[in-house]
Design an enzyme around this catalytic site. Structure first.
Site: not given
Ligand code: ASP
Length: 330
Positions: A15, A62, A95-96
């Site tokens: 993200t 991710s 973040t995932d």
């Molecule tokens: N779906 C995103 C990821 O993990 C979420 C994020 O980065 O906050 O790439």
């Protein structure tokens, strides 16, 4: 004249590199679209902190993380950290699954310079994007002498976390990342302060070429044994149980897991609660000395450690005592 430290930014997507046509929305966007050059250009203040070089190692959401990408990332960390004048490495990530990548790098890198992971909860086009400050803070930490020797670090929301301890604990809040015993330290502008030292980093071995299959199952009301039996049949090397409370496993599932252990599958009890240490049973039960406690690692981190431990020594699957020692050491 003193030169600014040389910091390498390895970008993988997420993200932090996300974009949306609607700046007022922080939930609807496309992750992993903005190149690292644009992420850096959005933070002019970086120029007064470090000499930055950047590499786009990947551009993924991710949620789709792979072992192959972990291996590629580890190889780039090794490459750059071997350059005499590189002072630190920053990795941008989604973040995932950041907590899993952080754990995998933490357990496989004996890196001579700080490795700092960062991310963002809001896309780069959001009204209140958190990525730019997180990136600047991550570079500040990577360039700081106190960041050395603390294993892989994670910097978000002005906090510094240890890779082993940090986990994403909220779907959308900017302060989504928490460590059970609190962060290691803080960043406020150019003030970087470590309040405590993490557990000693322990390199269990290199990133494996071939990963043993380790899956996660959960204990809940009225579970069946279908999933465990099918996984054993499919040849898994290890199972992590997201057990209830202090590692309690429903008797039906426990029976299936004892059978799995007898068949040579390593079984590790973690907790689905999100915090706390899973006790090693003190009372006699059929699973005593058969299942291993994940200590205070959540099921996802326990899975990374179990897979790495079994990759380094497959015989651990039939040796719960030695496997327990590996969990105690990590
Ligand atoms: N779906 C995103 C990821 O993990 C979420 C994020 O980065 O906050 O790439």
């Amino acid at each position: 004249m003193n030169q600014l430290p040389r910091i390498v930014v390895l970008a993988t997507g997420g993200t932090i590199a996300g974009a949306s046509g609607n700046p007022a929305s922080s939930a609807h966007y496309q992750a992993a679209t903005v190149p690292v050059s644009s992420l850096l250009a959005a933070v002019p203040a970086l120029k007064s902190v470090a000499r930055i070089e950047a590499e786009q190692v990947a551009q993924v959401d991710s949620k789709d993380m792979t072992f192959a990408l972990w291996a590629a990332l580890a190889a780039r960390v090794e490459h750059w950290s071997a350059q005499a004048d590189v002072a630190g490495i920053v990795i941008t990530h989604g973040t995932d699954t950041l907590e899993e990548t952080a754990m995998a790098l933490h357990l496989t890198q004996a890196c001579p310079v700080p490795v700092v992971m960062t991310a963002a909860m809001r896309p780069s086009t959001s009204l209140s994007a958190d990525g730019p400050l997180n990136l600047l803070d991550a570079v500040r930490v990577a360039a700081h002498p106190d960041a050395c020797g603390k294993g892989v670090l994670v910097v978000l929301n002005q906090q510094i976390h240890a890779a082993r301890d940090v986990a994403k604990a909220h779907t959308s809040a900017v302060d989504a990342f928490v460590s059970q015993c609190g962060p290691l330290g803080m960043v406020q502008d150019d003030y970087v302060r470590f309040a405590r030292t993490p557990r000693q980093a322990w390199a269990i071995g290199p990133m494996p070429r071939a990963w043993p299959v380790v899956e996660i199952v959960a204990s809940y009301a009225q579970p069946g044994r279908i999933a465990v039996d099918a996984l054993v049949q499919a040849g898994v090397a290890g199972l992590v149980v997201a057990a209830a409370g202090n590692g309690s496993i429903h008797e039906v599932l426990a029976e299936a897991l004892v059978d799995a252990a007898i068949a040579g599958v390593a079984v590790v009890r973690s907790s689905r609660t999100g915090a706390g240490h899973v006790a090693i049973p003190a009372h006699p039960s059929p699973s005593d000395g058969v299942f291993v406690s994940a200590a205070d690692l959540n099921p996802y981190k326990a899975r990374v450690l179990l897979a790495l431990a079994l990759a380094a020594d497959p015989a651990l699957a039939r040796d719960p005592l030695r496997l327990q020692a590996a969990f105690a050491q990590a």
